[in-house]
Design an enzyme around this catalytic site. Structure first.
Site, mmCIF file in Angstrom:
data_model
loop_
_atom_site.group_PDB
_atom_site.id
_atom_site.type_symbol
_atom_site.label_atom_id
_atom_site.label_comp_id
_atom_site.label_asym_id
_atom_site.label_seq_id
_atom_site.Cartn_x
_atom_site.Cartn_y
_atom_site.Cartn_z
ATOM 1 N N ARG A 1 50.120 24.517 -21.530
ATOM 2 C CA ARG A 1 49.312 25.048 -20.448
ATOM 3 C C ARG A 1 49.833 26.407 -20.012
ATOM 4 N NH1 ARG A 1 48.290 21.594 -15.004
ATOM 5 N NH2 ARG A 1 50.540 21.842 -14.877
ATOM 6 N N ASP A 36 56.610 15.869 -13.811
ATOM 7 C CA ASP A 36 56.300 16.297 -15.175
ATOM 8 C C ASP A 36 56.649 15.165 -16.125
ATOM 9 O OD1 ASP A 36 56.806 17.441 -17.884
ATOM 10 O OD2 ASP A 36 56.254 19.317 -16.878
ATOM 11 N N THR A 40 46.951 30.948 -16.070
ATOM 12 C CA THR A 40 45.538 30.536 -16.046
ATOM 13 C C THR A 40 45.365 29.033 -15.943
ATOM 14 O OG1 THR A 40 45.384 30.323 -18.457
ATOM 15 C CG2 THR A 40 45.009 32.495 -17.520
ATOM 16 N N ASP A 96 59.056 16.089 -19.102
ATOM 17 C CA ASP A 96 60.455 16.255 -18.688
ATOM 18 C C ASP A 96 61.106 14.907 -18.409
ATOM 19 O OD1 ASP A 96 60.338 18.979 -18.950
ATOM 20 O OD2 ASP A 96 60.091 19.396 -16.812
#
Length: 215
Positions: free
Chosen positions: A110, A206, A114, A209
Site C-alpha cells: 500500500r 498491523d 495514496t 508485523d
C-alpha cells in the site's frame, strides 16, 4: 454459526470460538507465536463456512455392516490465494481443511501517500479458471488491495472468487462491493471505521508485523 449483515454478499462468522480467539488476537499483549496460531485456527474455521456451498454427489460405499449411498464432494478444485505478506498466515489453516488445494500468491503493498495498492508479484495455478478461489488476507481496510487482487485474478481467468478476512471495515466492504459485487466476503468481525492512517478501528494493529514480529 453466521450472522446476517446489511450487505447481502457479506457473512460474519460469529461462532463463540471464533469470537473468543479474535478477542485474544486483538490484545496488544498477545505475542507473535500465539498470534500466528490464532490466525491459522481462525482461517480454518472461516474456510469451513466459506465451503458450505460446495456441491455434493452421491457415491456408494461398503461399510462394515452394509452397502450404502452417501455424499462426497463433486470434484470442484480449490485455489488459495494469499495477499502477501500477511495473507500467508492464513494458508496453512485452510490447507489442513483442504489439503489438495493449490496455492497462488499476489504481492501488493500500500502506497503510504495514496493508500492505493501497488502490484509487485503475481503467481497463480495455470488452471485458475477451473477452481473455486479463496483470496485470504487478515484485514479488509480500504479495500484497495482486495479489489486489485480480484482484478488480477479475473484477468487471468478466475471466475468463482471468495474473500476471507479476519476483520473488515465498512469502507473496505463498500469498496469491494463497488468494484466486484459478485465476490462473497467472509469475516469474523466488522469493525467501526478507518482512522486517518487507513487502519481499522479498533482492529488489531498491523497483522503482518504481528505475524512476523516486525515493526
Amino acid at each position: 454459526m453466521t450472522a446476517k449483515t446489511a450487505w447481502d454478499n457479506v457473512t460474519v462468522v460469529d461462532h463463540p470460538l471464533v469470537q473468543h480467539k479474535l478477542s485474544i488476537m486483538r490484545d496488544e499483549k498477545t505475542g507473535a507465536k500465539e498470534f500466528r496460531e490464532l490466525v491459522k485456527e481462525l482461517a480454518m474455521l472461516m474456510a469451513y463456512e466459506a465451503t458450505r456451498s460446495f456441491q455434493l454427489v452421491d457415491t456408494v460405499v461398503q461399510t462394515p455392516v452394509t452397502e450404502t449411498t452417501t455424499k462426497v464432494l463433486a470434484g470442484k478444485k480449490v485455489a488459495v490465494i494469499p495477499i502477501l505478506r500477511a495473507g500467508l498466515g492464513m494458508v496453512d489453516g485452510i490447507l489442513e481443511l483442504i489439503p489438495a488445494a493449490k496455492v497462488g500468491h499476489v504481492g501488493l503493498y500500500r502506497d503510504p501517500e495514496t493508500l492505493r495498492p501497488v502490484e509487485y508479484y503475481c503467481k497463480l495455478p495455470e488452471d485458475i479458471g477451473e477452481r473455486d478461489v479463496l483470496i485470504v488476507d487478515p484485514m479488509l481496510a480500504t479495500g484497495g488491495s482486495a479489489c486489485a487482487a480480484v482484478q488480477f485474478l479475473r484477468e487471468r481467468g478466475a471466475k468463482e472468487i471468495n474473500l476471507l478476512v479476519l476483520i473488515a471495515a465498512p469502507e473496505g466492504i463498500e469498496e469491494v462491493r463497488s468494484c466486484c459485487d459478485d465476490v462473497n466476503i467472509y469475516t469474523c468481525a466488522i469493525d467501526s471505521h478507518l482512522n486517518d492512517h487507513g487502519y481499522i478501528v479498533p482492529g488489531l494493529g498491523d497483522a503482518g508485523d504481528r505475524l512476523f514480529g516486525t515493526k
